[in-house]
Design a protein around this motif. Sequence first.
Motif, PDB file in Angstrom:
ATOM      1  N   LYS A   5       1.456   7.837  11.495  1.00 20.03           N
ATOM      2  CA  LYS A   5       0.242   7.372  10.813  1.00 20.03           C
ATOM      3  C   LYS A   5       0.425   7.348   9.293  1.00 20.03           C
ATOM      4  CE  LYS A   5      -3.301   8.333  14.282  1.00 20.03           C
ATOM      5  NZ  LYS A   5      -3.721   6.922  14.384  1.00 20.03           N
ATOM      6  N   GLU A   8       2.696   4.432   8.437  1.00 19.18           N
ATOM      7  CA  GLU A   8       1.924   3.190   8.558  1.00 19.18           C
ATOM      8  C   GLU A   8       1.058   2.985   7.311  1.00 19.18           C
ATOM      9  OE1 GLU A   8      -1.566   1.550  11.473  1.00 19.18           O
ATOM     10  OE2 GLU A   8      -0.022   2.816  12.385  1.00 19.18           O
ATOM     11  N   GLU A   9       0.490   4.081   6.817  1.00 20.49           N
ATOM     12  CA  GLU A   9      -0.365   4.023   5.625  1.00 20.49           C
ATOM     13  C   GLU A   9       0.434   3.629   4.388  1.00 20.49           C
ATOM     14  OE1 GLU A   9      -3.532   4.049   3.184  1.00 20.49           O
ATOM     15  OE2 GLU A   9      -3.716   4.396   5.339  1.00 20.49           O
ATOM     16  N   LYS A  11       3.097   1.934   4.107  1.00 21.92           N
ATOM     17  CA  LYS A  11       3.622   0.561   4.127  1.00 21.92           C
ATOM     18  C   LYS A  11       2.782  -0.371   3.264  1.00 21.92           C
ATOM     19  CE  LYS A  11       5.750   0.523   8.717  1.00 21.92           C
ATOM     20  NZ  LYS A  11       5.549   0.078  10.122  1.00 21.92           N
ATOM     21  N   THR A  12       1.514  -0.043   3.090  1.00 25.05           N
ATOM     22  CA  THR A  12       0.594  -0.898   2.338  1.00 25.05           C
ATOM     23  C   THR A  12       0.603  -0.581   0.846  1.00 25.05           C
ATOM     24  OG1 THR A  12      -1.262   0.648   2.602  1.00 25.05           O
ATOM     25  CG2 THR A  12      -0.910  -0.946   4.363  1.00 25.05           C
ATOM     26  N   ILE A  13       1.409   0.414   0.422  1.00 27.63           N
ATOM     27  CA  ILE A  13       1.380   0.897  -0.957  1.00 27.63           C
ATOM     28  C   ILE A  13       2.467   0.229  -1.786  1.00 27.63           C
ATOM     29  CG2 ILE A  13       1.754   2.949  -2.385  1.00 27.63           C
ATOM     30  CD1 ILE A  13       0.482   4.569  -0.073  1.00 27.63           C
ATOM     31  N   ASP A  14       2.094  -0.268  -2.965  1.00 27.35           N
ATOM     32  CA  ASP A  14       3.058  -0.919  -3.853  1.00 27.35           C
ATOM     33  C   ASP A  14       3.840   0.083  -4.695  1.00 27.35           C
ATOM     34  OD1 ASP A  14       2.387  -3.464  -3.012  1.00 27.35           O
ATOM     35  OD2 ASP A  14       0.781  -3.673  -4.490  1.00 27.35           O
ATOM     36  N   GLU A 238      -5.021   4.422  -9.690  1.00 25.75           N
ATOM     37  CA  GLU A 238      -4.562   3.981  -8.372  1.00 25.75           C
ATOM     38  C   GLU A 238      -3.603   5.002  -7.765  1.00 25.75           C
ATOM     39  OE1 GLU A 238      -4.405   1.732  -4.979  1.00 25.75           O
ATOM     40  OE2 GLU A 238      -5.792   1.656  -6.668  1.00 25.75           O
ATOM     41  N   ILE A 242      -4.175   6.891  -4.202  1.00 26.13           N
ATOM     42  CA  ILE A 242      -3.178   6.862  -3.116  1.00 26.13           C
ATOM     43  C   ILE A 242      -2.906   8.285  -2.627  1.00 26.13           C
ATOM     44  CG2 ILE A 242      -0.711   6.493  -2.649  1.00 26.13           C
ATOM     45  CD1 ILE A 242      -0.995   3.987  -4.545  1.00 26.13           C
ATOM     46  N   LYS A 245      -5.889   9.534  -0.708  1.00 25.62           N
ATOM     47  CA  LYS A 245      -6.068   8.856   0.576  1.00 25.62           C
ATOM     48  C   LYS A 245      -5.095   9.391   1.634  1.00 25.62           C
ATOM     49  CE  LYS A 245      -6.697   4.158   2.345  1.00 25.62           C
ATOM     50  NZ  LYS A 245      -6.517   2.716   2.055  1.00 25.62           N
TER      51      LYS A 245
END
Length: 256
Positions: A5, A8-9, A11-14, A238, A242, A245
Amino acid sequence: MIKEKVMEEIKTIDEDISIVIKDLTNNQWILKYKEEEVFPSASLIKIPIMIEALYAVQNGEYKLDEKIKIKESDRVEYSLISELKLGEYPLIDLITLMIILSDNTATNILIELLGYHRINEGIKKLDCKNTVLRRKMMDFQAAKEGRENMTSPMDMAIVMEKIYNKSIIDLESCNIMIDILTRQKHRDMLPRYILDEVTIAHKTGELSGLNHDIGIFYLENIHYLMGIFTRNGKDDLEGKRIIGKVSKLVYDLLNN
């Protein structure tokens, strides 16, 4: 499940991100992701400085209530000590302010008191491979010249676990460190989105474009260590979001 999990989370982070998560209750790693990545340490370097100061107390060189004089030349920005203008502080207050408020004047006084060589030798004895103290706080000229303080998530995890296990200095000193770390006032990263009353012994670090937080969560059913290091994001807010989160995701999974 937690590892999947979290992966997966992120993967969306730059941003560049490194994470360490360990179940301390059962002595099991949950996730190590880019754990040996070397980062500027920011204020995380203050953890080994705290440890070395307490070693000096244990060795009888100083007492916790010993008054340390503050020179005008010691005072730097981002410091309650600089604002209050008192001429001396007990050693324990300098250690505490260095951690809970990340006070830079307190830090620089302790670096001066202990010395770079001694602090760095202490870091090596803690089994840290990537951590080094090269400059005082707010010495941006030194940073420009390449003399930056460095660490890695794994190094800081090793240090925090030793404090948790009370396997360094002595029992009283480890209890003092845990107490100080749980009184951390900067709560805009790991605890950011956690609304429950939960004890976290942690330390933050931040520079422009870089945010770190590492700590021990004391839940009823489990104690766990988590460190999240980020850099090269679009802004510091940001980076903090992150960290908050990911921390909340792990907290919810482990708390249930």
